[in-house]
Write a protein that holds these residues in place. Structure first.
Motif, mmCIF file in Angstrom:
data_model
loop_
_atom_site.group_PDB
_atom_site.id
_atom_site.type_symbol
_atom_site.label_atom_id
_atom_site.label_comp_id
_atom_site.label_asym_id
_atom_site.label_seq_id
_atom_site.Cartn_x
_atom_site.Cartn_y
_atom_site.Cartn_z
ATOM 1 N N LEU A 99 -31.188 31.849 29.678
ATOM 2 C CA LEU A 99 -30.561 33.152 29.832
ATOM 3 C C LEU A 99 -31.579 34.149 30.370
ATOM 4 O O LEU A 99 -32.697 34.244 29.850
ATOM 5 N N GLU A 100 -31.178 34.851 31.427
ATOM 6 C CA GLU A 100 -32.034 35.905 31.983
ATOM 7 C C GLU A 100 -31.192 37.169 32.096
ATOM 8 O O GLU A 100 -30.170 37.168 32.789
ATOM 9 N N ILE A 101 -31.655 38.217 31.443
ATOM 10 C CA ILE A 101 -30.974 39.505 31.564
ATOM 11 C C ILE A 101 -31.902 40.393 32.373
ATOM 12 O O ILE A 101 -33.051 40.620 31.981
ATOM 13 N N GLN A 102 -31.417 40.816 33.533
ATOM 14 C CA GLN A 102 -32.296 41.521 34.472
ATOM 15 C C GLN A 102 -31.788 42.924 34.754
ATOM 16 O O GLN A 102 -30.700 43.088 35.323
ATOM 17 N N ASN A 103 -32.534 43.912 34.304
ATOM 18 C CA ASN A 103 -32.253 45.334 34.574
ATOM 19 C C ASN A 103 -30.805 45.722 34.282
ATOM 20 O O ASN A 103 -30.178 46.428 35.062
ATOM 21 N N VAL A 104 -30.293 45.263 33.155
ATOM 22 C CA VAL A 104 -28.871 45.506 32.859
ATOM 23 C C VAL A 104 -28.651 46.898 32.266
ATOM 24 O O VAL A 104 -29.329 47.313 31.322
ATOM 25 N N LEU B 31 -24.146 41.600 23.958
ATOM 26 C CA LEU B 31 -23.596 40.268 23.693
ATOM 27 C C LEU B 31 -22.330 40.025 24.539
ATOM 28 O O LEU B 31 -22.119 38.934 25.067
ATOM 29 N N ASN B 32 -21.512 41.067 24.670
ATOM 30 C CA ASN B 32 -20.291 40.939 25.487
ATOM 31 C C ASN B 32 -20.603 40.672 26.958
ATOM 32 O O ASN B 32 -19.852 39.986 27.640
ATOM 33 N N MET B 33 -21.711 41.240 27.436
ATOM 34 C CA MET B 33 -22.121 40.979 28.829
ATOM 35 C C MET B 33 -22.554 39.522 28.984
ATOM 36 O O MET B 33 -22.251 38.885 29.983
ATOM 37 N N ILE B 34 -23.275 39.022 27.967
ATOM 38 C CA ILE B 34 -23.723 37.623 28.029
ATOM 39 C C ILE B 34 -22.497 36.701 27.972
ATOM 40 O O ILE B 34 -22.407 35.711 28.695
ATOM 41 N N ASP C 7 -17.407 41.520 29.592
ATOM 42 C CA ASP C 7 -17.529 42.805 30.280
ATOM 43 C C ASP C 7 -18.668 42.665 31.299
ATOM 44 O O ASP C 7 -19.551 41.825 31.131
ATOM 45 N N ALA C 8 -18.620 43.480 32.354
ATOM 46 C CA ALA C 8 -19.636 43.361 33.405
ATOM 47 C C ALA C 8 -20.607 44.534 33.326
ATOM 48 O O ALA C 8 -20.210 45.648 32.995
ATOM 49 N N PRO C 9 -21.890 44.301 33.637
ATOM 50 C CA PRO C 9 -22.825 45.431 33.661
ATOM 51 C C PRO C 9 -22.541 46.372 34.834
ATOM 52 O O PRO C 9 -21.962 45.941 35.834
ATOM 53 N N ASP C 10 -22.942 47.633 34.705
ATOM 54 C CA ASP C 10 -22.851 48.569 35.844
ATOM 55 C C ASP C 10 -23.998 48.315 36.806
ATOM 56 O O ASP C 10 -23.875 48.500 38.009
ATOM 57 N N GLY C 11 -25.131 47.942 36.237
ATOM 58 C CA GLY C 11 -26.293 47.646 37.064
ATOM 59 C C GLY C 11 -26.991 46.426 36.526
ATOM 60 O O GLY C 11 -26.885 46.123 35.341
ATOM 61 N N GLY C 12 -27.704 45.700 37.388
ATOM 62 C CA GLY C 12 -28.430 44.521 36.960
ATOM 63 C C GLY C 12 -27.519 43.310 36.832
ATOM 64 O O GLY C 12 -26.347 43.366 37.190
ATOM 65 N N LYS C 13 -28.103 42.191 36.347
ATOM 66 C CA LYS C 13 -27.275 41.001 36.192
ATOM 67 C C LYS C 13 -27.691 40.154 35.005
ATOM 68 O O LYS C 13 -28.819 40.249 34.518
ATOM 69 N N VAL C 14 -26.724 39.335 34.596
ATOM 70 C CA VAL C 14 -26.957 38.373 33.524
ATOM 71 C C VAL C 14 -26.854 36.991 34.151
ATOM 72 O O VAL C 14 -25.863 36.691 34.824
ATOM 73 N N VAL D 40 -25.118 33.472 37.880
ATOM 74 C CA VAL D 40 -24.802 34.847 37.492
ATOM 75 C C VAL D 40 -23.485 34.829 36.720
ATOM 76 O O VAL D 40 -22.499 34.225 37.159
ATOM 77 N N VAL D 41 -23.493 35.474 35.547
ATOM 78 C CA VAL D 41 -22.292 35.495 34.705
ATOM 79 C C VAL D 41 -21.238 36.387 35.346
ATOM 80 O O VAL D 41 -21.487 37.559 35.641
ATOM 81 N N LYS D 42 -20.054 35.811 35.571
ATOM 82 C CA LYS D 42 -18.962 36.590 36.163
ATOM 83 C C LYS D 42 -17.763 36.641 35.226
ATOM 84 O O LYS D 42 -16.755 37.281 35.523
ATOM 85 N N GLY D 43 -17.842 35.929 34.132
ATOM 86 C CA GLY D 43 -16.748 35.893 33.162
ATOM 87 C C GLY D 43 -17.108 34.927 32.056
ATOM 88 O O GLY D 43 -18.197 34.338 32.085
#
Ligand SMILES: Nc1ncnc2c1ncn2[C@@H]1O[C@H](COP(=O)(O)OP(=O)(O)OP(=O)(O)O)[C@@H](O)[C@H]1O
Ligand SMILES: [Mg+2]
Length: 279
Positions: free
Chosen positions: A22-27, A68-71, A75-82, A88-91
Motif C-alpha cells: 500500500l502506498e498513499i501518496q500526497n492524499v 481508511l475509506n480511501m484505501i 471514496d476518492a481523494p481530492d488530491g494524490g493517490k492510493v 491505483v485504487v479506483k473503487g
C-alpha cells in the motif's frame, strides 16, 4: 486451530525485505457542506509493507475513517493517490476488505451462510465454500455455531463472524475501523489477543483504526499518530515487542503512558515531527 488454505510466504520474509502493498501518496480530502468546510486529510503520505500490522491512532475527527475509506475505495481523494498492490485504487476490490465497528450481518442467514456470502458471489462451488467457511469459523473459534442465527450471538461473536467472513475471501489486506470499540472490555481483551494470533497465522496486512492508545500499542508493528484540523500524520511509532502481547505487561503499559503524555501536549509533538518511539 487447523491448517489454513493459504501460504504465508510473503509475510515470512524479514520485515524489511517485504514489498509495499500500500502506498498513499500526497492524499488530501476536503468535505464542504453548508455548515462546514473541513480539510479532513492534508497531504498524507504512508507506505505499508506486506504483512505489517499498522494502527492509525488519533482523536475523533482526525480523518482516520476518511483515510481508511480511501484505501477501501469507498471514496476518492481530492488530491494524490492510493496505490494498493501496484494499482491505483479506483473503487472497492477483493484484495481490501473492511471490518466495521458494527457487524453488518444478514439476519436471515445462519452464521456459515454469512461467511459464505462473498464466496458465493465470487462463484465458488458449494463444497469448497463450505470447507473454506468452516476453516475460518474454526480460526475465530465459532465452529460450533455455524448453524446459529445472528440474533442468537453476542456482540463479540458477531465480530468474530464478521472477521471470518472478511478472511474467507482471502484478501491481501484487512482494513479494520474500530472493530472492537462497541464491545465490553473483557470481550475486547479476548478479541485483541485472538486478532494477534490470527494475524500471525495468516500473515495478512492489517490497517487498524483506533483512538485507544493501549489498543494501538498492544496490536501494532507501527503506529501512525494523526491529529485533526486539518487531518495530518504527526508521528510514526515503531513497536518491536513480540506478539502476542499482553495488555498488562510493563512494556505495553509504560509505552502507552508515554504516548498518552505526548498526545496531551500536541504542540510538543508538532515541535519534533521527526522523533520516533521505538521499543
Ligand atoms: N461525508 C462527510 N461530510 C462532511 N464532513 C465529513 C464527512 N466525513 C467526514 N467528515 C469530516 O471529516 C473529518 C474527519 O472525519 P473522520 O470520520 O475521518 O474522523 P475519525 O478520525 O474517523 O473520527 P472518529 O474517531 O470520531 O471516528 C471530521 O471533521 C468530519 O466531520
Ligand atoms: Mg472514524
Amino acid at each position: 486451530m487447523t491448517a489454513l488454505p493459504e501460504t504465508r510466504m510473503a509475510a515470512e520474509a524479514e520485515p524489511e525485505l517485504r514489498l509495499p502493498v500500500l502506498e498513499i501518496q500526497n492524499v488530501s480530502k476536503r468535505f464542504t457542506t453548508k455548515r462546514a468546510d473541513t480539510l479532513a486529510l492534508d497531504n498524507i503520505n504512508l507506505s505499508v509493507r506486506d504483512g505489517e500490522f499498522v494502527c492509525l491512532l488519533g482523536p475523533s475527527g482526525c480523518g482516520k475513517s476518511t483515510l481508511l475509506n480511501m484505501i477501501a475505495g469507498f471514496d476518492a481523494p481530492d488530491g494524490g493517490k492510493v496505490i494498493a498492490n501496484n494499482k491505483v485504487v479506483k473503487g472497492p476490490g477483493p484484495d481490501r476488505v473492511v471490518v466495521f465497528q458494527e457487524a453488518a450481518l444478514f439476519p436471515w442467514m445462519n452464521v456459515r451462510a454469512n461467511v459464505e456470502f462473498g464466496l458465493k458471489l465470487a462463484g465458488m462451488g458449494s463444497a469448497e465454500r463450505k470447507e473454506r467457511a468452516r476453516n475460518y469459523l474454526r480460526l475465530v473459534g465459532l465452529e460450533r455455531f455455524e448453524k446459529s442465527y445472528v440474533h442468537e450471538l453476542s456482540g463479540g461473536m458477531k465480530q468474530r463472524v464478521q472477521l471470518a467472513r472478511s478472511l474467507a475471501v482471502e484478501p491481501r489486506m484487512l482494513l479494520m475501523d474500530e472493530p472492537f470499540a462497541a464491545l465490553d472490555a473483557q470481550t475486547r481483551d479476548v478479541l485483541q489477543e485472538e486478532l494477534q494470533t490470527i494475524w500471525q497465522r495468516t500473515g495478512k496486512t492489517i490497517i487498524f483504526v483506533t483512538h485507544n492508545v493501549r489498543e494501538a500499542v498492544l496490536l501494532a508493528d507501527r503506529i501512525i499518530v494523526m491529529s485533526p484540523s486539518p487531518g495530518r500524520i504527526k508521528r510514526e511509532i515503531e513497536v518491536t515487542l513480540e506478539h502476542p502481547r499482553s495488555p498488562d505487561s510493563h512494556a505495553i503499559v509504560d509505552l502507552a503512558a508515554d504516548i498518552r503524555e505526548e498526545l496531551r501536549n500536541p504542540d510538543h509533538i508538532a515541535d519534533v515531527p521527526g522523533k520516533r518511539w521505538s521499543i
